[in-house]
Design an enzyme around this catalytic site. Structure first.
Site, PDB file in Angstrom:
ATOM      1  N   ASN A  72       0.826  -1.207   0.000  1.00  0.00           N
ATOM      2  CA  ASN A  72       0.000   0.000   0.000  1.00  0.00           C
ATOM      3  C   ASN A  72       0.863   1.260   0.000  1.00  0.00           C
ATOM      4  O   ASN A  72       0.459   2.302  -0.532  1.00  0.00           O
ATOM      5  CB  ASN A  72      -0.927   0.007   1.226  1.00  0.00           C
ATOM      6  CG  ASN A  72      -1.939  -1.126   1.183  1.00  0.00           C
ATOM      7  OD1 ASN A  72      -2.174  -1.729   0.144  1.00  0.00           O
ATOM      8  ND2 ASN A  72      -2.543  -1.429   2.317  1.00  0.00           N
ATOM      9  N   ASN A 172      -0.061  -1.568  -6.930  1.00  0.00           N
ATOM     10  CA  ASN A 172      -0.341  -2.536  -5.871  1.00  0.00           C
ATOM     11  C   ASN A 172      -1.817  -2.510  -5.510  1.00  0.00           C
ATOM     12  O   ASN A 172      -2.379  -1.431  -5.265  1.00  0.00           O
ATOM     13  CB  ASN A 172       0.468  -2.193  -4.620  1.00  0.00           C
ATOM     14  CG  ASN A 172       0.117  -3.082  -3.434  1.00  0.00           C
ATOM     15  OD1 ASN A 172       0.462  -4.258  -3.425  1.00  0.00           O
ATOM     16  ND2 ASN A 172      -0.588  -2.536  -2.442  1.00  0.00           N
ATOM     17  N   GLU A 173      -2.437  -3.670  -5.492  1.00  0.00           N
ATOM     18  CA  GLU A 173      -3.827  -3.833  -5.008  1.00  0.00           C
ATOM     19  C   GLU A 173      -4.736  -2.689  -5.450  1.00  0.00           C
ATOM     20  O   GLU A 173      -5.447  -2.090  -4.630  1.00  0.00           O
ATOM     21  CB  GLU A 173      -3.846  -3.975  -3.478  1.00  0.00           C
ATOM     22  CG  GLU A 173      -3.208  -5.265  -3.012  1.00  0.00           C
ATOM     23  CD  GLU A 173      -3.395  -5.584  -1.534  1.00  0.00           C
ATOM     24  OE1 GLU A 173      -3.865  -4.718  -0.777  1.00  0.00           O
ATOM     25  OE2 GLU A 173      -3.060  -6.716  -1.152  1.00  0.00           O
ATOM     26  N   TYR A 244      -3.903 -13.955   2.300  1.00  0.00           N
ATOM     27  CA  TYR A 244      -3.468 -14.080   3.694  1.00  0.00           C
ATOM     28  C   TYR A 244      -4.467 -14.961   4.433  1.00  0.00           C
ATOM     29  O   TYR A 244      -5.661 -14.936   4.147  1.00  0.00           O
ATOM     30  CB  TYR A 244      -3.430 -12.709   4.365  1.00  0.00           C
ATOM     31  CG  TYR A 244      -2.345 -11.792   3.833  1.00  0.00           C
ATOM     32  CD1 TYR A 244      -1.020 -11.966   4.191  1.00  0.00           C
ATOM     33  CD2 TYR A 244      -2.668 -10.738   2.982  1.00  0.00           C
ATOM     34  CE1 TYR A 244      -0.023 -11.114   3.715  1.00  0.00           C
ATOM     35  CE2 TYR A 244      -1.676  -9.877   2.500  1.00  0.00           C
ATOM     36  CZ  TYR A 244      -0.361 -10.072   2.876  1.00  0.00           C
ATOM     37  OH  TYR A 244       0.616  -9.228   2.402  1.00  0.00           O
ATOM     38  N   GLU A 292       2.048 -11.523  -2.647  1.00  0.00           N
ATOM     39  CA  GLU A 292       1.872 -11.361  -1.195  1.00  0.00           C
ATOM     40  C   GLU A 292       1.106 -12.587  -0.714  1.00  0.00           C
ATOM     41  O   GLU A 292      -0.040 -12.796  -1.142  1.00  0.00           O
ATOM     42  CB  GLU A 292       1.080 -10.099  -0.845  1.00  0.00           C
ATOM     43  CG  GLU A 292       1.856  -8.813  -0.998  1.00  0.00           C
ATOM     44  CD  GLU A 292       1.095  -7.602  -0.475  1.00  0.00           C
ATOM     45  OE1 GLU A 292       0.377  -7.717   0.550  1.00  0.00           O
ATOM     46  OE2 GLU A 292       1.218  -6.539  -1.103  1.00  0.00           O
ATOM     47  N   GLN A 349       5.732 -10.378   5.042  1.00  0.00           N
ATOM     48  CA  GLN A 349       6.867  -9.643   4.502  1.00  0.00           C
ATOM     49  C   GLN A 349       8.152 -10.301   5.006  1.00  0.00           C
ATOM     50  O   GLN A 349       8.074 -11.423   5.518  1.00  0.00           O
ATOM     51  CB  GLN A 349       6.758  -8.183   4.905  1.00  0.00           C
ATOM     52  CG  GLN A 349       5.470  -7.519   4.359  1.00  0.00           C
ATOM     53  CD  GLN A 349       5.396  -6.011   4.607  1.00  0.00           C
ATOM     54  OE1 GLN A 349       6.289  -5.374   5.105  1.00  0.00           O
ATOM     55  NE2 GLN A 349       4.232  -5.432   4.257  1.00  0.00           N
TER      56      GLN A 349
HETATM   57  O1  AHR Z   1       1.601  -6.740   3.545  1.00  0.00           O
HETATM   58  C1  AHR Z   1       0.792  -5.812   4.190  1.00  0.00           C
HETATM   59  C2  AHR Z   1      -0.198  -5.121   3.246  1.00  0.00           C
HETATM   60  O2  AHR Z   1      -1.106  -6.087   2.802  1.00  0.00           O
HETATM   61  C3  AHR Z   1       0.367  -4.547   1.971  1.00  0.00           C
HETATM   62  O3  AHR Z   1       0.833  -3.247   2.116  1.00  0.00           O
HETATM   63  C4  AHR Z   1      -0.813  -4.563   1.053  1.00  0.00           C
HETATM   64  O4  AHR Z   1      -0.450  -4.675  -0.295  1.00  0.00           O
HETATM   65  C5  AHR Z   1      -1.660  -5.716   1.552  1.00  0.00           C
HETATM   66  O5  AHR Z   1      -2.967  -5.363   1.716  1.00  0.00           O
END
Ligand code: AHR
Length: 503
Positions: A72, A172-173, A244, A292, A349
């Site tokens: 982000n 990104n996203e 995630y 991610e 990360q």
């Molecule tokens: O990895 C944490 C956040 O998760 C990142 O900044 C974003 O791309 C995602 O939503």
């Protein structure tokens, strides 16, 4: 005790593993960069301010690719703020994480550090608040040899040779309403196409990844990819997906089957890419960048609106248990199982922020439980993924329906008489006896079994007890008559290395 069986046959090769499957992600977020990889003044800091203890752990983790600088964060980032004399770099508000960005680490420092830990960058450009110009200028700064304002600026900043950054993310996203500069699929698709065109004109050798969905539950999932790829198909090489997982409401059975969800997500994105390919009569295939992925206890995050403009705040520093480590190992099995289409993976990360490595400012660095399955898979999961037919008992989950108790994938290394099996026993209470049919591999004679498991599946590593959870050797592999058996502990991730030689 459960029983399962599987057949390993090197003739059933699915695909070579792209080493970039074992990438990770460094975002300017929380303490990933500042007091994570970079902490001038720390007793372990090198002459550039990067922590030697952290660099050693990153090398051990084995991450040949590092996505940078967000996330982000990138959607509000001005990359020019992070180059040149440090004293002159501006302090800025980072609107993504309501933090202060000091810009003491930027493109030059990051790329130099990445090379020192055996990695190359996957550079993201800002398509939130910026666009074509900032992106093409960054490619020129990084990759053009010399003789222009920006390439000569890089040289003046200390890097005579171009960096040759190969892989780039187009934002990104961008499907997420939380993203600064969030767009509709069509708006983003058009901007991504024009940005890709300009970036490729600067350096035709680059590879580009378009933003796919931020997760499979996004209301636009599926249609987003179809629209974006309709605008960009010939200009990009990959489409991204982010995923995630966390244990919800004590439902450990569903959590342990998170890889089933990732399998389905990947297969749905592949289907969408191939649909656009058919409709557009395209020849090339778009591959996937799962750039991610991880376990992330999002339910414990109070939200960025509650943050207070701090420098390097402690953000989403999740502590990972044995159970989390088993899920991380299983998510890697899912990525390997799709190695024919998933070429890029980034564990999100790298340090402190939902990361396999933790640090204390001025203090130690240590491996989280999840470090271990990742490091072992990255080291030994290279070569050719085999189509692995698993015959396993099943169990019912609330989130994913009926799932197999055993998940496994085999990888044949460069040495044809060596095969590595990665396996997860999702049963929380019972051991699993796995019977391997090795008729196609008569030379295999010995086996080594290493597993991550514990009597306490909630056990974690901490600064005080950094090695509470480590992989353990198990002396339970039997190889005879072109068969092998191994016993997987309850709730465990295992690596089984089978080799030729004397039994
Ligand atoms: O990895 C944490 C956040 O998760 C990142 O900044 C974003 O791309 C995602 O939503």
């Amino acid at each position: 005790m459960n029983h399962a069986s599987l057949t390993i046959d090197p003739a059933l090769a699915l695909s070579e593993v792209d080493p970039r499957l074992y990438g990770s992600f460094v975002e300017h977020m929380g303490r990933c960069v500042y007091t994570g990889i970079y902490e001038p003044g720390h007793p372990q800091a090198d002459e550039r301010g990067f922590r030697r203890d952290v660099s050693a752990l990153v090398r051990e983790l084995g991450v040949p690719l590092l996505r940078y600088p967000g996330g982000n964060f990138v959607s509000g980032y001005t990359w020019e703020d992070g180059i040149g004399p440090r004293a002159e770099r501006p302090r800025r508000l980072d609107l993504a994480w309501r933090s202060i960005e000091t810009n003491q680490v930027g493109v030059d420092e990051f790329i130099g550090w990445a090379a020192s830990v055996g990695s190359v960058p996957m550079m993201a450009v800002n398509l939130g608040t910026r666009g074509v110009d900032a992106a093409r200028h960054l490619v020129e700064y990084c990759n053009h040899p010399s003789g222009t304002y920006l390439s000569d600026l890089r040289r003046a900043n200390g890097s005579a040779d171009p960096y040759g950054v190969k892989l780039w993310c187009l934002g990104n996203e961008m499907d997420g309403p939380w993203q600064i500069g969030h767009k509709t699929a069509y708006e983003y698709g058009r901007l991504a196409a024009e940005t890709a065109k300009a970036m490729r004109r600067v350096d035709p050798a680059i590879e580009l990844s378009a933003c796919g969905s931020s997760h499979a539950r996004m209301p636009t999932f599926g249609s987003w990819e179809a629209t974006v790829l309709a605008e960009t198909y010939d200009l990009v090489d990959y489409v991204s997906l982010h995923s995630y997982y966390e244990e919800r409401a004590g439902d450990r059975g569903s959590f342990l089957a998170s890889a089933v969800d990732l399998d389905r997500f990947i297969e749905a994105v592949v289907a969408t890419c191939d649909h656009v390919r058919a409709v557009g009569r395209h020849r090339k295939r778009i591959n996937l960048a799962v750039d991610e992925w991880n376990v992330w206890y999002q339910s414990r995050f109070a939200g960025e609106e509650n943050l207070d403009w701090d420098e390097a705040p402690r953000l989403i520093e999740d502590t990972y248990s044995v159970t989390d480590a088993v899920v991380v190992g299983d998510l890697l099995i899912s990525l390997l199982r799709h190695a024919d289409r998933v070429k890029i993976g980034c564990l999100a990360q790298l340090v402190n922020v939902i990361a396999p490595i933790r640090t204390e400012p001025g203090g130690p660095a240590w491996r989280q439980a999840s470090f271990h399955p990742f490091a072992l898979t990255s080291r030994h999961g290279r070569g050719s993924v085999l189509r692995t037919q698993v015959d396993s008992p099943v169990y019912e989950t609330a989130a994913h329906g009926e799932v197999p108790v055993l998940d496994a994938v085999a990888v044949a290394g460069a040495d044809p008489s060596a095969v590595t099996l990665f396996a997860v026993n999702r049963d929380q209470h019972q051991e699993m006896v796995v019977d391997l049919d090795l008729r196609a591999l008569p030379a295999l004679a010995t086996g080594e079994h290493v597993a991550v498991f514990d009597d306490d599946p909630d056990a974690v590593n901490t600064a005080a007890q950094p090695d509470r959870v480590t992989p353990r050797r198990r002396d339970d592999v039997k190889v005879a008559d072109r068969r092998a058996t191994v016993v997987l502990p309850p709730l465990s991730w295992s690596m089984l290395r089978l080799r030729g030689g004397a039994a």
